[in-house]
Motif scaffolding. Structure first.
Motif, PDB file in Angstrom:
ATOM      1  N   GLY A 166       0.821  -1.199   0.000  1.00 56.67           N
ATOM      2  CA  GLY A 166       0.000   0.000   0.000  1.00 56.67           C
ATOM      3  C   GLY A 166       0.857   1.251   0.000  1.00 56.67           C
ATOM      4  N   TYR A 167       0.240   2.352   0.371  1.00 58.33           N
ATOM      5  CA  TYR A 167       0.951   3.632   0.427  1.00 58.33           C
ATOM      6  C   TYR A 167       1.545   3.797   1.821  1.00 58.33           C
ATOM      7  N   CYS A 168       2.855   4.016   1.867  1.00 56.67           N
ATOM      8  CA  CYS A 168       3.579   4.079   3.138  1.00 56.67           C
ATOM      9  C   CYS A 168       4.337   5.405   3.242  1.00 56.67           C
ATOM     10  N   LEU A 169       4.522   5.847   4.473  1.00 62.64           N
ATOM     11  CA  LEU A 169       5.245   7.100   4.682  1.00 62.64           C
ATOM     12  C   LEU A 169       5.898   7.100   6.057  1.00 62.64           C
ATOM     13  N   ILE A 170       7.178   7.438   6.071  1.00 67.80           N
ATOM     14  CA  ILE A 170       7.899   7.740   7.309  1.00 67.80           C
ATOM     15  C   ILE A 170       8.133   9.243   7.300  1.00 67.80           C
ATOM     16  N   ALA A 171       7.493   9.953   8.219  1.00 63.01           N
ATOM     17  CA  ALA A 171       7.637  11.406   8.282  1.00 63.01           C
ATOM     18  C   ALA A 171       8.381  11.795   9.550  1.00 63.01           C
ATOM     19  N   SER A 172       9.266  12.759   9.422  1.00 61.92           N
ATOM     20  CA  SER A 172      10.020  13.282  10.556  1.00 61.92           C
ATOM     21  C   SER A 172       9.767  14.776  10.644  1.00 61.92           C
ATOM     22  N   ALA A 173       9.460  15.244  11.854  1.00 61.73           N
ATOM     23  CA  ALA A 173       9.154  16.661  12.048  1.00 61.73           C
ATOM     24  C   ALA A 173       9.898  17.191  13.266  1.00 61.73           C
ATOM     25  N   LEU A 174      10.174  18.492  13.242  1.00 64.63           N
ATOM     26  CA  LEU A 174      10.862  19.155  14.347  1.00 64.63           C
ATOM     27  C   LEU A 174      10.072  20.388  14.745  1.00 64.63           C
ATOM     28  N   ARG A 175       9.525  20.359  15.971  1.00 59.48           N
ATOM     29  CA  ARG A 175       8.793  21.498  16.518  1.00 59.48           C
ATOM     30  C   ARG A 175       9.278  21.764  17.937  1.00 59.48           C
ATOM     31  N   ASN A 176       9.595  23.015  18.224  1.00 60.57           N
ATOM     32  CA  ASN A 176      10.027  23.397  19.575  1.00 60.57           C
ATOM     33  C   ASN A 176      11.148  22.501  20.089  1.00 60.57           C
ATOM     34  N   ASN A 177      12.121  22.249  19.219  1.00 61.84           N
ATOM     35  CA  ASN A 177      13.307  21.462  19.555  1.00 61.84           C
ATOM     36  C   ASN A 177      12.994  20.008  19.916  1.00 61.84           C
ATOM     37  N   MET A 178      11.834  19.513  19.515  1.00 63.68           N
ATOM     38  CA  MET A 178      11.503  18.100  19.725  1.00 63.68           C
ATOM     39  C   MET A 178      11.214  17.461  18.374  1.00 63.68           C
ATOM     40  N   ARG A 179      11.918  16.368  18.085  1.00 64.63           N
ATOM     41  CA  ARG A 179      11.706  15.654  16.831  1.00 64.63           C
ATOM     42  C   ARG A 179      10.867  14.416  17.075  1.00 64.63           C
ATOM     43  N   LEU A 180       9.860  14.229  16.225  1.00 63.11           N
ATOM     44  CA  LEU A 180       9.012  13.046  16.275  1.00 63.11           C
ATOM     45  C   LEU A 180       9.002  12.357  14.915  1.00 63.11           C
ATOM     46  N   LEU A 181       8.845  11.047  14.949  1.00 62.97           N
ATOM     47  CA  LEU A 181       8.665  10.251  13.748  1.00 62.97           C
ATOM     48  C   LEU A 181       7.244   9.703  13.729  1.00 62.97           C
ATOM     49  N   ALA A 182       6.627   9.728  12.578  1.00 60.04           N
ATOM     50  CA  ALA A 182       5.318   9.103  12.394  1.00 60.04           C
ATOM     51  C   ALA A 182       5.427   8.150  11.215  1.00 60.04           C
ATOM     52  N   ILE A 183       4.923   6.937  11.397  1.00 60.64           N
ATOM     53  CA  ILE A 183       5.050   5.905  10.368  1.00 60.64           C
ATOM     54  C   ILE A 183       3.680   5.331  10.053  1.00 60.64           C
ATOM     55  N   VAL A 184       3.309   5.400   8.780  1.00 64.27           N
ATOM     56  CA  VAL A 184       2.029   4.875   8.309  1.00 64.27           C
ATOM     57  C   VAL A 184       2.314   3.851   7.222  1.00 64.27           C
ATOM     58  N   LEU A 185       1.744   2.650   7.371  1.00 62.78           N
ATOM     59  CA  LEU A 185       1.935   1.570   6.408  1.00 62.78           C
ATOM     60  C   LEU A 185       0.575   1.092   5.890  1.00 62.78           C
ATOM     61  N   HIS A 186       0.593   0.575   4.680  1.00 58.41           N
ATOM     62  CA  HIS A 186      -0.577  -0.069   4.076  1.00 58.41           C
ATOM     63  C   HIS A 186      -1.786   0.861   4.002  1.00 58.41           C
ATOM     64  N   SER A 187      -1.543   2.116   3.697  1.00 57.78           N
ATOM     65  CA  SER A 187      -2.649   3.058   3.526  1.00 57.78           C
ATOM     66  C   SER A 187      -3.292   2.848   2.154  1.00 57.78           C
ATOM     67  N   PRO A 188      -4.601   3.045   2.037  1.00 56.10           N
ATOM     68  CA  PRO A 188      -5.272   2.759   0.763  1.00 56.10           C
ATOM     69  C   PRO A 188      -5.028   3.785  -0.334  1.00 56.10           C
ATOM     70  N   SER A 189      -4.554   4.980   0.032  1.00 54.39           N
ATOM     71  CA  SER A 189      -4.328   6.010  -0.991  1.00 54.39           C
ATOM     72  C   SER A 189      -3.230   6.967  -0.538  1.00 54.39           C
ATOM     73  N   GLU A 190      -2.723   7.708  -1.491  1.00 55.42           N
ATOM     74  CA  GLU A 190      -1.679   8.684  -1.185  1.00 55.42           C
ATOM     75  C   GLU A 190      -2.195   9.760  -0.240  1.00 55.42           C
ATOM     76  N   GLU A 191      -3.420  10.221  -0.464  1.00 57.52           N
ATOM     77  CA  GLU A 191      -3.988  11.270   0.386  1.00 57.52           C
ATOM     78  C   GLU A 191      -4.239  10.764   1.800  1.00 57.52           C
ATOM     79  N   THR A 192      -4.702   9.532   1.912  1.00 59.05           N
ATOM     80  CA  THR A 192      -4.967   8.967   3.237  1.00 59.05           C
ATOM     81  C   THR A 192      -3.688   8.839   4.053  1.00 59.05           C
ATOM     82  N   ARG A 193      -2.609   8.416   3.415  1.00 63.81           N
ATOM     83  CA  ARG A 193      -1.357   8.282   4.163  1.00 63.81           C
ATOM     84  C   ARG A 193      -0.874   9.646   4.647  1.00 63.81           C
ATOM     85  N   LEU A 194      -1.104  10.699   3.871  1.00 56.76           N
ATOM     86  CA  LEU A 194      -0.715  12.038   4.295  1.00 56.76           C
ATOM     87  C   LEU A 194      -1.551  12.492   5.483  1.00 56.76           C
TER      88      LEU A 194
END
Length: 316
Positions: A166-194
């Motif tokens: 499916g549609y997968c995404l590993i996103a990394s973000a930095l806010r207020n000096n804190m970094r988080l990772l979000a991982i979505v696998l097997h999403s049915p569409s590109e928009e849904t994974r976003l």
């Protein structure tokens, strides 16, 4: 993992960004997303990396794999060995491209482990993942991680898609000096994974916070030094020890020190390890770091404090 192997090779000097890579027919013929490389041409490592990160170029992946290991089978051995070292126990690689195969699999947790290693082990290359466009062979392609356009705090990492995964995404973000990772696998569409990835990031930042618990090179405890010019040795952490916890749980955090020796005897070298400091929440260790000497302590002659020598003799 292909990008982790590339980063390792660059950092060790085995590979250089200006190196030219021959494009084989096998690399050129890869299905799916491509950089549209030409058979028989030579392309720089730098361009191939951009092609992998931005365009998810399967042809670029295979070209690098062949350049580093001779063929994809040998390259897969490298990937699996690195996965083992990183503790990715639920992962097995077959292709550098990530294309479907029953023996090619991973989990969200293992991908988080790999992503964290990419960021922490090779920060000098992290800027690769926020590039939005690549133009090669007169074809302009956007980064498929569209959160780079939607959320200014997002600066990586990687998308993926196959019919099986499916549609997968590993996103990394930095806010207020804190970094988080979000991982979505097997999403049915590109928009849904976003949307799902954005929801995970927003939730994380609303409910978690990163705290600096012990500052680098600041004493946590001080212990006696036998035969040393200094009587007390300050111990602390070489790098600042951080912990990320739910917002309301920080006060419940407990710090413990486990010493690796019953006595400290000079000479002592700075950064010499004497144990480990652990941070626990609800009985589970959430962060730890080596407990090191913050100063050196040279050995004194026996006649300067003879009772310490006698004490050591009787303790043996």
């Amino acid at each position: 993992m292909t990008l982790y192997i590339i980063s390792t090779a660059l950092a060790s000097g085995q590979l250089h960004l200006e190196d030219q890579v021959y494009i084989s027919k096998n690399a050129w013929s890869q299905p799916g997303s491509r950089l549209f490389l030409k058979v028989g041409s030579s392309v720089s490592v730098d361009t191939l990396i951009k092609g992998i990160v931005i365009a998810s170029g399967n042809d670029a992946c295979v070209a690098i794999a062949e350049h580093l290991a001779g063929d994809e089978e040998n390259f897969s051995h490298l990937m699996n060995e690195e996965a083992r070292k990183l503790g990715m126990s639920q992962t097995h690689f077959v292709y550098s491209t990530g294309l479907s195969n029953p023996e090619h699999y991973t989990t969200a947790r293992d991908l988080a482990t790999l992503s964290r290693a990419l960021i922490q082990d090779y920060p000098q290359y992290y800027a690769w993942y926020k590039q939005k466009w690549i133009t090669y062979n007169k074809i302009r392609q956007p980064n498929r991680n569209l959160l780079l356009w939607r959320d200014s705090s997002v600066d990586g990492l990687k998308t993926g898609h196959t019919d099986a995964a499916g549609y997968c995404l590993i996103a990394s973000a930095l806010r207020n000096n804190m970094r988080l990772l979000a991982i979505v696998l097997h999403s049915p569409s590109e928009e849904t994974r976003l949307q799902d990835t954005q929801t995970l990031l927003n939730w994380g930042y609303q409910h978690y916070k990163t705290y600096s618990v012990f500052s680098a090179k600041t004493p946590i405890i001080s212990l006696p030094v036998l035969r040393g010019k200094t009587k007390l040795l300050p111990l602390g952490v070489k790098n600042t020890l951080y912990v990320t916890t739910p917002l309301n749980n920080y006060k419940e955090l407990k710090a413990t020190v486990d010493l690796s020796t019953e006595k400290i005897v000079a000479p002592v070298l700075i950064n010499q390890t004497y144990g480990i400091v652990k941070l626990s929440l609800a009985g589970k260790v959430v962060s730890s770091a080596p407990l090191v000497a913050l100063e050196s302590s040279n050995k004194i002659a026996w006649f300067q404090r003879p009772w310490e020598y006698f004490t050591l003799i009787f303790r043996k």
